[in-house]
Design a protein around this motif. Structure first.
Motif, PDB file in Angstrom:
ATOM      1  N   HIS A 205       9.696 -26.813  30.915  1.00 52.10           N
ATOM      2  CA  HIS A 205       9.231 -27.619  29.795  1.00 52.10           C
ATOM      3  C   HIS A 205       7.784 -27.213  29.509  1.00 52.10           C
ATOM      4  CE1 HIS A 205      12.480 -30.744  30.380  1.00 52.10           C
ATOM      5  NE2 HIS A 205      12.458 -30.163  31.564  1.00 52.10           N
ATOM      6  N   GLY A 206       7.564 -26.426  28.468  1.00 52.68           N
ATOM      7  CA  GLY A 206       6.167 -26.161  28.164  1.00 52.68           C
ATOM      8  C   GLY A 206       5.913 -24.781  27.612  1.00 52.68           C
ATOM      9  N   TYR A 207       4.637 -24.447  27.592  1.00 50.65           N
ATOM     10  CA  TYR A 207       4.189 -23.170  27.089  1.00 50.65           C
ATOM     11  C   TYR A 207       4.341 -22.132  28.187  1.00 50.65           C
ATOM     12  CZ  TYR A 207       1.981 -26.081  23.545  1.00 50.65           C
ATOM     13  OH  TYR A 207       1.750 -26.988  22.551  1.00 50.65           O
ATOM     14  N   GLY A 208       4.070 -20.914  27.841  1.00 47.40           N
ATOM     15  CA  GLY A 208       4.116 -19.849  28.827  1.00 47.40           C
ATOM     16  C   GLY A 208       4.213 -18.514  28.139  1.00 47.40           C
ATOM     17  N   LYS A 209       4.351 -17.475  28.922  1.00 50.82           N
ATOM     18  CA  LYS A 209       4.455 -16.135  28.375  1.00 50.82           C
ATOM     19  C   LYS A 209       5.643 -15.449  29.007  1.00 50.82           C
ATOM     20  CE  LYS A 209       0.823 -13.667  27.509  1.00 50.82           C
ATOM     21  NZ  LYS A 209      -0.396 -12.826  27.642  1.00 50.82           N
ATOM     22  N   CYS A 210       6.505 -14.901  28.159  1.00 49.49           N
ATOM     23  CA  CYS A 210       7.655 -14.131  28.611  1.00 49.49           C
ATOM     24  C   CYS A 210       7.385 -12.685  28.233  1.00 49.49           C
ATOM     25  CB  CYS A 210       8.930 -14.643  27.954  1.00 49.49           C
ATOM     26  SG  CYS A 210      10.372 -13.662  28.319  1.00 49.49           S
ATOM     27  N   GLY A 211       6.940 -11.882  29.193  1.00 52.45           N
ATOM     28  CA  GLY A 211       6.506 -10.528  28.872  1.00 52.45           C
ATOM     29  C   GLY A 211       5.312 -10.606  27.940  1.00 52.45           C
ATOM     30  N   ALA A 212       5.418  -9.982  26.771  1.00 53.32           N
ATOM     31  CA  ALA A 212       4.324 -10.018  25.802  1.00 53.32           C
ATOM     32  C   ALA A 212       4.526 -11.120  24.777  1.00 53.32           C
ATOM     33  CB  ALA A 212       4.228  -8.665  25.085  1.00 53.32           C
ATOM     34  N   HIS A 213       5.551 -11.936  24.955  1.00 50.25           N
ATOM     35  CA  HIS A 213       5.892 -12.952  23.960  1.00 50.25           C
ATOM     36  C   HIS A 213       5.357 -14.321  24.376  1.00 50.25           C
ATOM     37  CE1 HIS A 213       8.790 -10.380  21.733  1.00 50.25           C
ATOM     38  NE2 HIS A 213       8.839  -9.771  22.904  1.00 50.25           N
ATOM     39  N   GLU A 214       4.550 -14.922  23.496  1.00 44.08           N
ATOM     40  CA  GLU A 214       4.061 -16.268  23.736  1.00 44.08           C
ATOM     41  C   GLU A 214       5.169 -17.276  23.406  1.00 44.08           C
ATOM     42  OE1 GLU A 214       1.348 -17.309  25.045  1.00 44.08           O
ATOM     43  OE2 GLU A 214       0.138 -15.484  25.109  1.00 44.08           O
ATOM     44  N   LEU A 215       5.288 -18.306  24.226  1.00 39.61           N
ATOM     45  CA  LEU A 215       6.288 -19.342  23.998  1.00 39.61           C
ATOM     46  C   LEU A 215       5.593 -20.613  23.536  1.00 39.61           C
ATOM     47  CD1 LEU A 215       8.358 -18.867  27.275  1.00 39.61           C
ATOM     48  CD2 LEU A 215       8.686 -17.727  25.091  1.00 39.61           C
ATOM     49  N   SER A 216       6.262 -21.411  22.741  1.00 32.89           N
ATOM     50  CA  SER A 216       5.681 -22.673  22.316  1.00 32.89           C
ATOM     51  C   SER A 216       6.688 -23.793  22.505  1.00 32.89           C
ATOM     52  CB  SER A 216       5.256 -22.615  20.844  1.00 32.89           C
ATOM     53  OG  SER A 216       6.356 -22.744  20.000  1.00 32.89           O
ATOM     54  N   LYS A 217       6.197 -24.990  22.733  1.00 34.47           N
ATOM     55  CA  LYS A 217       7.066 -26.148  22.917  1.00 34.47           C
ATOM     56  C   LYS A 217       7.872 -26.428  21.655  1.00 34.47           C
ATOM     57  CE  LYS A 217       4.252 -28.520  26.373  1.00 34.47           C
ATOM     58  NZ  LYS A 217       3.488 -29.743  26.702  1.00 34.47           N
ATOM     59  N   GLU A 218       7.260 -26.160  20.492  1.00 37.91           N
ATOM     60  CA  GLU A 218       7.950 -26.457  19.243  1.00 37.91           C
ATOM     61  C   GLU A 218       9.170 -25.555  19.066  1.00 37.91           C
ATOM     62  OE1 GLU A 218       4.673 -26.053  19.541  1.00 37.91           O
ATOM     63  OE2 GLU A 218       4.160 -28.178  19.350  1.00 37.91           O
ATOM     64  N   VAL A 219       9.025 -24.279  19.418  1.00 39.22           N
ATOM     65  CA  VAL A 219      10.105 -23.321  19.210  1.00 39.22           C
ATOM     66  C   VAL A 219      11.113 -23.391  20.342  1.00 39.22           C
ATOM     67  CG1 VAL A 219      10.681 -20.884  18.937  1.00 39.22           C
ATOM     68  CG2 VAL A 219       8.595 -21.804  17.907  1.00 39.22           C
ATOM     69  N   LEU A 220      10.628 -23.473  21.565  1.00 47.95           N
ATOM     70  CA  LEU A 220      11.493 -23.468  22.741  1.00 47.95           C
ATOM     71  C   LEU A 220      11.136 -24.662  23.628  1.00 47.95           C
ATOM     72  CD1 LEU A 220      11.198 -19.666  23.557  1.00 47.95           C
ATOM     73  CD2 LEU A 220      13.132 -20.804  22.481  1.00 47.95           C
ATOM     74  N   PRO A 221      11.633 -25.855  23.305  1.00 48.68           N
ATOM     75  CA  PRO A 221      11.238 -27.051  24.053  1.00 48.68           C
ATOM     76  C   PRO A 221      11.640 -27.011  25.520  1.00 48.68           C
ATOM     77  CG  PRO A 221      13.057 -27.530  22.572  1.00 48.68           C
ATOM     78  CD  PRO A 221      12.587 -26.165  22.228  1.00 48.68           C
ATOM     79  N   VAL A 222      12.807 -26.471  25.827  1.00 46.50           N
ATOM     80  CA  VAL A 222      13.258 -26.386  27.209  1.00 46.50           C
ATOM     81  C   VAL A 222      13.966 -25.048  27.406  1.00 46.50           C
ATOM     82  CG1 VAL A 222      14.694 -27.377  29.013  1.00 46.50           C
ATOM     83  CG2 VAL A 222      13.585 -28.883  27.365  1.00 46.50           C
ATOM     84  N   ARG A 223      13.591 -24.343  28.447  1.00 46.50           N
ATOM     85  CA  ARG A 223      14.246 -23.068  28.745  1.00 46.50           C
ATOM     86  C   ARG A 223      14.991 -23.210  30.073  1.00 46.50           C
ATOM     87  NH1 ARG A 223      12.435 -18.572  26.021  1.00 46.50           N
ATOM     88  NH2 ARG A 223      12.605 -17.192  27.811  1.00 46.50           N
TER      89      ARG A 223
END
Length: 206
Positions: free
Chosen positions: A87-105
């Motif tokens: 639940h949250g932000y983070g970085k997948c490789g060079a890709h930034e993640l956001s809560k709005e786009v990906l709320p739960v992975r």
């Protein structure tokens, strides 16, 4: 006189035969039910009982996910599945993640999968798409404990006292889908595959 006595004997025997037949049928039905119940019980895999601690720790310049076997039954990691929800932000490789786009992975590490099958291993495209993928015992997480040989998740037995840990950013990503975390919530479940029972369920915050 003899014919009358014979008739009485026949009438007395009939109820006895009926009772005996009923007993035989009852015994057969009871035996069938018992055999079915016994076979069903054999099919139910016994769930191991173990106390597992899961933490995110800083070692060096990056976080590590650490699994510690505190006590209980030995665990065949090939029978275990790690499910994480980030639940949250983070970085997948060079890709930034956001809560709005990906709320739960959600991600699953399945120790029962064959690592030699390419479809079971890490798939960067799945991560970049935000879908995650199943990976297997490709070395993440692994452990080196008290001078013991390296153990890999999926092809080793986790004994009391063993500590399995991700070894670098890539291995952390292989378990929780991101390689950098802040104060984000991570839910972790460890499932015993044969029985389908949960051995560990808890929340981890870095």
């Amino acid at each position: 006189m003899k014919e009358k006595q014979s008739s009485l004997n026949s009438e007395a025997v009939s109820p006895v035969i009926g009772v005996m037949l009923m007993l035989v049928v009852t015994i057969i039905v009871a035996a069938a039910v018992s055999a079915f119940a016994g076979g069903f019980a054999d099919d139910q895999k016994e769930t191991p009982v173990a106390q597992i601690d899961v933490q995110l720790k800083t070692e060096g310049s990056y976080p590590k996910l650490v699994f510690t076997h505190l006590g209980g039954d030995a665990l065949d990691t090939g029978d275990l599945k790690i499910i994480t929800y980030f639940h949250g932000y983070g970085k997948c490789g060079a890709h930034e993640l956001s809560k709005e786009v990906l709320p739960v992975r959600k991600h699953t590490t399945d120790g029962s999968l064959d690592p030699m099958v390419p479809a079971n291993n890490y798939d960067a495209a799945d991560y970049n798409a935000g879908t995650g993928s199943f990976i297997s015992n490709n070395g993440y997480p692994c452990t080196v404990s008290n001078g013991k040989p390296v153990k890999y998740w999926g092809n080793s037995t986790m004994m009391p006292g063993d500590v399995y840990t991700t070894i670098d950013k890539a291995s952390l990503e292989s378990v929780i889908t991101v390689r950098s975390v802040g104060d984000d919530l991570i839910e972790v479940e460890i499932i015993h595959i044969p029985s389908g029972k949960t051995i560990f369920s808890g929340e981890v915050i870095y």
